[in-house]
Scaffold this motif. Structure first.
Motif, PDB file in Angstrom:
ATOM      1  N   PRO A 161       0.818  -1.211   0.000  1.00  0.00           N
ATOM      2  CA  PRO A 161       0.000   0.000   0.000  1.00  0.00           C
ATOM      3  C   PRO A 161       0.854   1.265   0.000  1.00  0.00           C
ATOM      4  O   PRO A 161       2.029   1.249   0.399  1.00  0.00           O
ATOM      5  CB  PRO A 161      -0.801  -0.121   1.297  1.00  0.00           C
ATOM      6  N   ALA A 162       0.260   2.357  -0.461  1.00  0.00           N
ATOM      7  CA  ALA A 162       0.858   3.686  -0.387  1.00  0.00           C
ATOM      8  C   ALA A 162      -0.117   4.582   0.365  1.00  0.00           C
ATOM      9  O   ALA A 162      -1.296   4.252   0.525  1.00  0.00           O
ATOM     10  CB  ALA A 162       1.137   4.231  -1.783  1.00  0.00           C
ATOM     11  N   SER A 163       0.356   5.713   0.824  1.00  0.00           N
ATOM     12  CA  SER A 163      -0.507   6.654   1.543  1.00  0.00           C
ATOM     13  C   SER A 163      -1.307   7.489   0.544  1.00  0.00           C
ATOM     14  O   SER A 163      -0.797   7.890  -0.510  1.00  0.00           O
ATOM     15  CB  SER A 163       0.326   7.576   2.426  1.00  0.00           C
ATOM     16  N   LEU A 164      -2.549   7.764   0.915  1.00  0.00           N
ATOM     17  CA  LEU A 164      -3.460   8.538   0.078  1.00  0.00           C
ATOM     18  C   LEU A 164      -4.170   9.550   0.967  1.00  0.00           C
ATOM     19  O   LEU A 164      -4.586   9.222   2.078  1.00  0.00           O
ATOM     20  CB  LEU A 164      -4.481   7.598  -0.583  1.00  0.00           C
ATOM     21  N   ALA A 165      -4.294  10.778   0.498  1.00  0.00           N
ATOM     22  CA  ALA A 165      -4.980  11.811   1.276  1.00  0.00           C
ATOM     23  C   ALA A 165      -5.692  12.754   0.324  1.00  0.00           C
ATOM     24  O   ALA A 165      -5.265  12.957  -0.820  1.00  0.00           O
ATOM     25  CB  ALA A 165      -3.999  12.584   2.155  1.00  0.00           C
ATOM     26  N   ARG A 166      -6.787  13.335   0.827  1.00  0.00           N
ATOM     27  CA  ARG A 166      -7.548  14.305   0.043  1.00  0.00           C
ATOM     28  C   ARG A 166      -7.543  15.648   0.749  1.00  0.00           C
ATOM     29  O   ARG A 166      -7.557  15.733   1.978  1.00  0.00           O
ATOM     30  CB  ARG A 166      -8.988  13.833  -0.127  1.00  0.00           C
ATOM     31  N   CYS A 167      -7.546  16.675  -0.050  1.00  0.00           N
ATOM     32  CA  CYS A 167      -7.699  18.043   0.437  1.00  0.00           C
ATOM     33  C   CYS A 167      -8.753  18.667  -0.465  1.00  0.00           C
ATOM     34  O   CYS A 167      -8.441  19.119  -1.565  1.00  0.00           O
ATOM     35  CB  CYS A 167      -6.374  18.794   0.359  1.00  0.00           C
ATOM     36  N   GLY A 168     -10.011  18.646  -0.023  1.00  0.00           N
ATOM     37  CA  GLY A 168     -11.087  19.042  -0.920  1.00  0.00           C
ATOM     38  C   GLY A 168     -11.145  18.084  -2.094  1.00  0.00           C
ATOM     39  O   GLY A 168     -11.248  16.871  -1.925  1.00  0.00           O
ATOM     40  N   ARG A 169     -11.031  18.626  -3.318  1.00  0.00           N
ATOM     41  CA  ARG A 169     -11.028  17.803  -4.520  1.00  0.00           C
ATOM     42  C   ARG A 169      -9.624  17.367  -4.947  1.00  0.00           C
ATOM     43  O   ARG A 169      -9.474  16.678  -5.962  1.00  0.00           O
ATOM     44  CB  ARG A 169     -11.665  18.586  -5.683  1.00  0.00           C
ATOM     45  N   LEU A 170      -8.622  17.753  -4.193  1.00  0.00           N
ATOM     46  CA  LEU A 170      -7.241  17.439  -4.536  1.00  0.00           C
ATOM     47  C   LEU A 170      -6.824  16.124  -3.898  1.00  0.00           C
ATOM     48  O   LEU A 170      -7.086  15.887  -2.720  1.00  0.00           O
ATOM     49  CB  LEU A 170      -6.309  18.556  -4.068  1.00  0.00           C
ATOM     50  N   VAL A 171      -6.164  15.277  -4.669  1.00  0.00           N
ATOM     51  CA  VAL A 171      -5.716  13.966  -4.200  1.00  0.00           C
ATOM     52  C   VAL A 171      -4.191  13.955  -4.154  1.00  0.00           C
ATOM     53  O   VAL A 171      -3.526  14.303  -5.138  1.00  0.00           O
ATOM     54  CB  VAL A 171      -6.218  12.838  -5.126  1.00  0.00           C
ATOM     55  N   PHE A 172      -3.650  13.564  -3.000  1.00  0.00           N
ATOM     56  CA  PHE A 172      -2.203  13.489  -2.798  1.00  0.00           C
ATOM     57  C   PHE A 172      -1.814  12.050  -2.467  1.00  0.00           C
ATOM     58  O   PHE A 172      -2.596  11.310  -1.873  1.00  0.00           O
ATOM     59  CB  PHE A 172      -1.767  14.389  -1.644  1.00  0.00           C
TER      60      PHE A 172
END
Length: 210
Positions: free
Chosen positions: A107-118
């Motif tokens: 797995p890798a880390s996934l995060a959202r900031c509003g509509r932005l995906v990091f």
């Protein structure tokens, strides 16, 4: 000065729109590590984009739509990264449930900031909000939500506000007329992993055509 390695940092990948459809995926590379974010049965997940069988890259394109299936031997993976489709398993591999789980994708880390995906290679470390700071995180989230529509490409002018964070550069037109997002390819990735999108604000109901 930020002395962390690229694998320990967050990088902007795409927007939630890019992962909205079934089996939609977006890929990138951070250093030597290929990454993929994909929607599988309604879940958006992120993994190292490398099959655990013979270590082939699973998705070779920067983005697209298709099952998380390795092109080498046809192994396919579920939203937990576990191989669920193994051609010739009864004769060639004889993998039971536990054996499949041991061969799950990393797995890798996934995060959202509003509509932005990091995404981030490392699983442990500061959250995206901690890395960006609460104020900047809130502003990026609000900007991304306020510009929900894709539009024709625009070239930012000198009087546009510019915001830079991680590999992401945002250009905001005066009066909030448009927002241009440019994501540079992370360290180790070639230019095909850079992305630029122009987005426009929501249209008020009174302005909608009848």
């Amino acid at each position: 000065m930020d002395d962390r390695t690229p694998e320990n940092r967050w990088f902007h990948l795409c927007t939630t729109d890019d992962l909205a459809g079934p089996n939609a995926f977006v890929t990138t590379r951070v250093g030597a590590v290929p990454l993929v974010a994909q929607t599988i049965k309604g879940r958006v997940v992120a993994f190292r984009n490398v099959c655990t069988h013979r270590f082939a890259v699973i998705h070779g394109e920067p983005s697209g739509c298709g099952p998380l299936r390795c092109p080498y031997h046809g192994w396919s993976f579920d939203a937990d990264g576990v191989p669920v489709g193994l051609p010739f398993n009864p004769t060639d591999f004889q993998l039971e449930a536990e054996g499949r789980r041991r061969l799950a994708l990393h797995p890798a880390s996934l995060a959202r900031c509003g509509r932005l995906v990091f995404v981030r290679v490392a699983l442990d470390g500061p959250s995206l909000e901690e890395e960006l700071g609460t104020d900047l995180f809130a502003r990026l989230a609000a900007l991304s939500e306020n510009f929900p529509h894709r539009g024709d490409a625009l070239e930012p002018a000198e009087d546009w506000e510019r915001i830079e964070v991680a590999n992401l550069r945002l250009h905001l037109a005066p009066g909030g007329a448009a927002l241009v997002l440019h994501s540079a390819a992370p360290p180790g990735a070639d230019r095909r992993f850079s992305r630029t999108a122009t987005r426009h604000p929501a249209i008020a109901d009174a302005e909608l055509p009848v």
